[in-house]
Write a protein that holds these residues in place. Structure first.
Motif, mmCIF file in Angstrom:
data_model
loop_
_atom_site.group_PDB
_atom_site.id
_atom_site.type_symbol
_atom_site.label_atom_id
_atom_site.label_comp_id
_atom_site.label_asym_id
_atom_site.label_seq_id
_atom_site.Cartn_x
_atom_site.Cartn_y
_atom_site.Cartn_z
ATOM 1 N N ALA A 251 0.830 -1.205 0.000
ATOM 2 C CA ALA A 251 0.000 0.000 0.000
ATOM 3 C C ALA A 251 0.860 1.250 0.000
ATOM 4 O O ALA A 251 2.055 1.221 0.309
ATOM 5 N N SER A 254 -3.176 6.800 2.066
ATOM 6 C CA SER A 254 -4.410 6.345 2.677
ATOM 7 C C SER A 254 -5.576 7.090 2.026
ATOM 8 O O SER A 254 -5.366 8.166 1.476
ATOM 9 N N VAL A 256 -6.653 2.900 2.579
ATOM 10 C CA VAL A 256 -6.172 1.656 1.991
ATOM 11 C C VAL A 256 -7.339 0.689 1.903
ATOM 12 O O VAL A 256 -8.102 0.580 2.866
ATOM 13 N N ASN A 265 2.184 -0.964 4.361
ATOM 14 C CA ASN A 265 2.016 0.373 3.794
ATOM 15 C C ASN A 265 3.381 1.069 3.746
ATOM 16 O O ASN A 265 4.023 1.281 4.776
#
Ligand code: TXA
Ligand code: MG
Length: 320
Positions: A251, A254, A256, A265
């Motif tokens: 990821a 945000s 996500v 992330n």
């Protein structure tokens, strides 16, 4: 175990090993390098053998200072400008090699140019001082795999083959150096996007970097820029805006998408510098979960995003 904490005793021993023709892995501010005495043809041949690297792919030579660089290669006015702005640091200059450089021919893979960089990492600098030689050092991974940002990654890939792996913790940038061709006086060409963003180089030059020919596996713009590289075992799905069953998630920013699978992330705040620093370790970690596919959220193309997306596209490219 070849991994050693990089204190002065270990660095001095590593310097002796390098002078005797052995290979030593060491941290730089970009990624870990697999070093050899660049003037010793047999030692340099050992790098190609240990990495499983094709002989047509030349190596970067690391030197401690500008005077050492000038003994090995010719710096044009533009090259000198870049050197002053970015050395020591994560910029590699491809330059015209001097006939009396004393470098092994293997370093340049038969080209009349040589890639040079002055690293900024204190352990790399201490090692150059201890070795008293220019050090040829590609990233310390098996050819075609993700570059190492921890000493442990080097050991996972190369085992006990380096005589020593100097452990200096996680590397700061997490991406390899930016490589530019500065052999000509008229243009500077970007060969590999990396830890110095294109915009920073263009600001110093006052002109745009030329991009060179589109590279592919038959005609790489830089011999090492093969389309498939940085290959995890998992397949990669880029620009993913959702997660499919069985996928791991890489990821960025945000929000996500929700997932029950493994997920990392790179930067919840959407910071490209933070994302670059963690990219390769995240790819290794998600790959180790055994997921069949790693879904990667979109990452903007500006600043370090250019280099991050370059690595992700190579990781996603069809494997040879
Ligand atoms: O950050 C880095 O650059 C790391 C650390 C250890 O310094 N090193 C690194 O080396 O990434 P390596 O070998 O993985 O990548 C060197 C790149 C390759 O794409 C290679 O083809 C290119 O630089 N290169 C080296 N010499 C060249 C030359 N004479 N002409 C054109 N490209 C060259
Ligand atoms: Mg490499």
């Amino acid at each position: 175990m070849a991994v050693r904490t990089a204190d002065q005793t270990a660095i001095d021993e590593a310097g002796r090993l390098l002078r005797s023709g052995a290979l030593v892995a060491f941290p730089t501010e970009t990624v870990y390098g697999l070093g050899a005495d660049a003037t010793n043809g047999q030692a340099v041949a050992g790098i190609f053998e240990t990495k499983g690297r094709p002989r047509f792919n030349p190596l970067i030579v690391h030197v401690p200072d500008l005077a050492s660089a000038e003994r090995l290669a010719v710096l044009s006015a533009r090259a000198r400008k870049l050197a002053h702005a970015f050395w020591p640091g994560p910029l590699t200059l491809v330059l015209t090699r001097r006939p009396d450089s004393g470098l092994s021919d293997l370093v340049s893979a038969g080209l009349d140019s040589v890639a040079i960089r002055i690293p900024a990492h204190p352990i790399a600098r201490a090692l150059l001082a201890a070795a008293e030689r220019p050090l040829a050092a590609p990233s310390a991974n098996r050819s075609g795999r993700v570059s190492p940002t921890l000493a442990r990654h080097v050991h996972e890939d190369l085992g006990e083959r380096p005589a020593m792996i100097l452990d200096g913790g996680a590397t700061a940038h997490g991406l390899e150096s930016t490589v530019v061709d500065a052999t000509g006086d008229a243009t500077v060409t970007l060969l590999r996007p990396g830890a110095v963003p294109r915009e920073a180089i263009e600001a110093v030059l006052g002109t745009a970097l030329s991009s060179g020919p589109e590279s592919d596996d038959v005609h790489p713009s830089s011999p090492g820029q093969l389309a498939s590289h940085y290959a995890p075992n998992a397949a990669m799905r880029l620009d993913a805006r959702d997660i499919r069953p069985g996928e791991a998630l890489l990821a960025f920013g945000s929000p996500v998408p929700a997932t029950e699978g493994s997920s990392i992330n790179l930067s919840p705040a959407g910071d490209l510098v933070e994302a670059a620093a963690g990219l390769f370790a995240a790819l290794r970690a998600l790959d180790a979960t055994g997921a069949r596919t790693i879904a990667v959220m979109p990452i903007p193309e500006h600043g370090l995003g250019e280099a991050i997306n370059d690595r992700l596209r190579r990781a996603a490219a069809p494997r040879p």
